[in-house]
Write an enzyme that holds these catalytic residues in place. Structure first.
Site: not given
Ligand SMILES: [Zn+2]
Length: 346
Positions: A207-208, A66
């Site tokens: 992603e986070e 990511h």
């Molecule tokens: Zn990460």
């Protein structure tokens, strides 16, 4: 083993701003850096960068890293020009006080300082605990009229901290999560030579905030197998018992067996350890009862994809002083490259 690494690319990657959902600076840089090595390059609807390199076996491996980093977003500009903000991703608010940030405005980045009431006018009770998020603000040092002209609600804010090499082969910077993984994927991609698998290198978004980019990217690709390259919290620090370390810095590449989103299929888990043992690549098994990564999304795509998260041990994760080790980066590149070049046979 692979060629000697040049870490200047990692330095550049860590210093780029790339808040979740606002990854364009990182994406544009990686596209420029890697396009000449790829047979095909495209960006999907959510903003995932996807590079393809053809292989020899007819099978496809999805390599995912990511691009986004945790940070903040402007929610309010007050009557004196101070900014209030929300957190994007899992930042520990205790790490924000007295930090520098860069507010990404339409005319470019502005330096901001996160402040709160000084010790002289707080009570002892207030000073004995972490400052609540609502009492933090960003000071741009500008008159309110100018702030209102330059800054808009919704502007992304990234933490600001230089890249430093220190100690015995360690690196500290902002955004090692996950420019570390992006660097590893970039280095692997550059070194591919007639790989066993056709490689789909996905530099994913968001992603986070819940593995959102990897979810759509994996759905759009018909992968036979996947490795997700990310950081993981290394708690090998004072006050933590060894059984709670998750992984250790300088302990080698983390091979995930279980986290909150994924349990790696046994044949794949064993095959990865076998490769490390055969090639003397330092590794450690990662078990993280909290936390997940893109592998959580990828392995559930369509009818299921055998997937493992390879993890770069990182201290102070989700702060602007994240720490990782050059040796662990090398181990993660070596393992990933062997998997792609020679195939995972299980
Ligand atoms: Zn990460």
């Amino acid at each position: 083993m692979t060629k000697k690494l040049d870490f200047s690319l990692l330095k550049t990657l860590t210093q780029l701003p790339g808040l979740s959902g606002r990854e364009e600076n990182v994406r544009n840089f990686l596209k420029e850096e890697l396009s000449s090595y790829a047979d095909e390059v495209r960006t999907d609807v959510l903003g995932n960068l996807i590079l393809t390199k053809k292989g020899t076996s007819g099978k496809t491996l999805l390599l995912c890293a990511h691009m986004d980093e945790v940070g903040l977003m402007v929610r309010f500009i007050d009557e004196r020009g101070f900014l209030r903000f929300v957190i994007v991703g899992g930042i520990d608010p205790r790490t924000l006080l007295a930090q520098r940030v860069r507010v990404q405005t339409k005319t470019g980045p502005l330096l901001g300082i996160i402040g709160t009431k000084p010790a002289h006018i707080t009570t002892e009770a207030e000073r004995s605990q972490a400052v609540p998020l609502k009492d933090l603000f960003i000071d741009l040092g500008l008159p309110v009229e100018q702030v209102k002209e330059l800054v808009q609600v919704g502007d992304p804010i990234v933490l600001d901290r230089s890249y430093e090499e220190f100690g015995d082969g360690l690196i500290s910077s902002k955004a090692i999560d996950n420019r570390g993984g992006a660097f590893i994927l970039a280095e692997v991609f550059k070194q591919l030579k007639n790989p066993y698998y056709t490689v789909q290198a996905v530099f994913s978004v968001q992603e986070e905030v819940g593995v959102r980019g990897a979810t759509t990217a994996a759905f759009g690709l018909d992968a036979d197998i996947s490795l997700c390259l990310d950081t993981t919290g290394a708690a090998d620090i004072p006050g933590v018992a060894p059984q709670d370390y998750i992984v250790r810095v300088n302990g080698g590449v983390g091979i995930s067996v279980l986290d909150s989103m994924t349990i790696t299929l046994k044949p794949l888990f064993d095959a990865l350890k076998d490769i490390c043992n055969q090639h003397h690549i330092p590794y450690q098994v990662r078990i993280a009862q909290r936390g997940g990564n893109d592998a959580g999304a990828v392995h559930l795509s369509k009818t299921g994809i055998p997937t493992c998260a390879l993890s770069l041990p990182t201290r102070n994760i989700h702060s602007n002083v994240e720490i990782c080790s050059k040796k662990d980066i090398q181990a993660m590149i070596d393992l990933t490259l062997l998997c792609v070049q020679e195939g995972l046979h299980f």
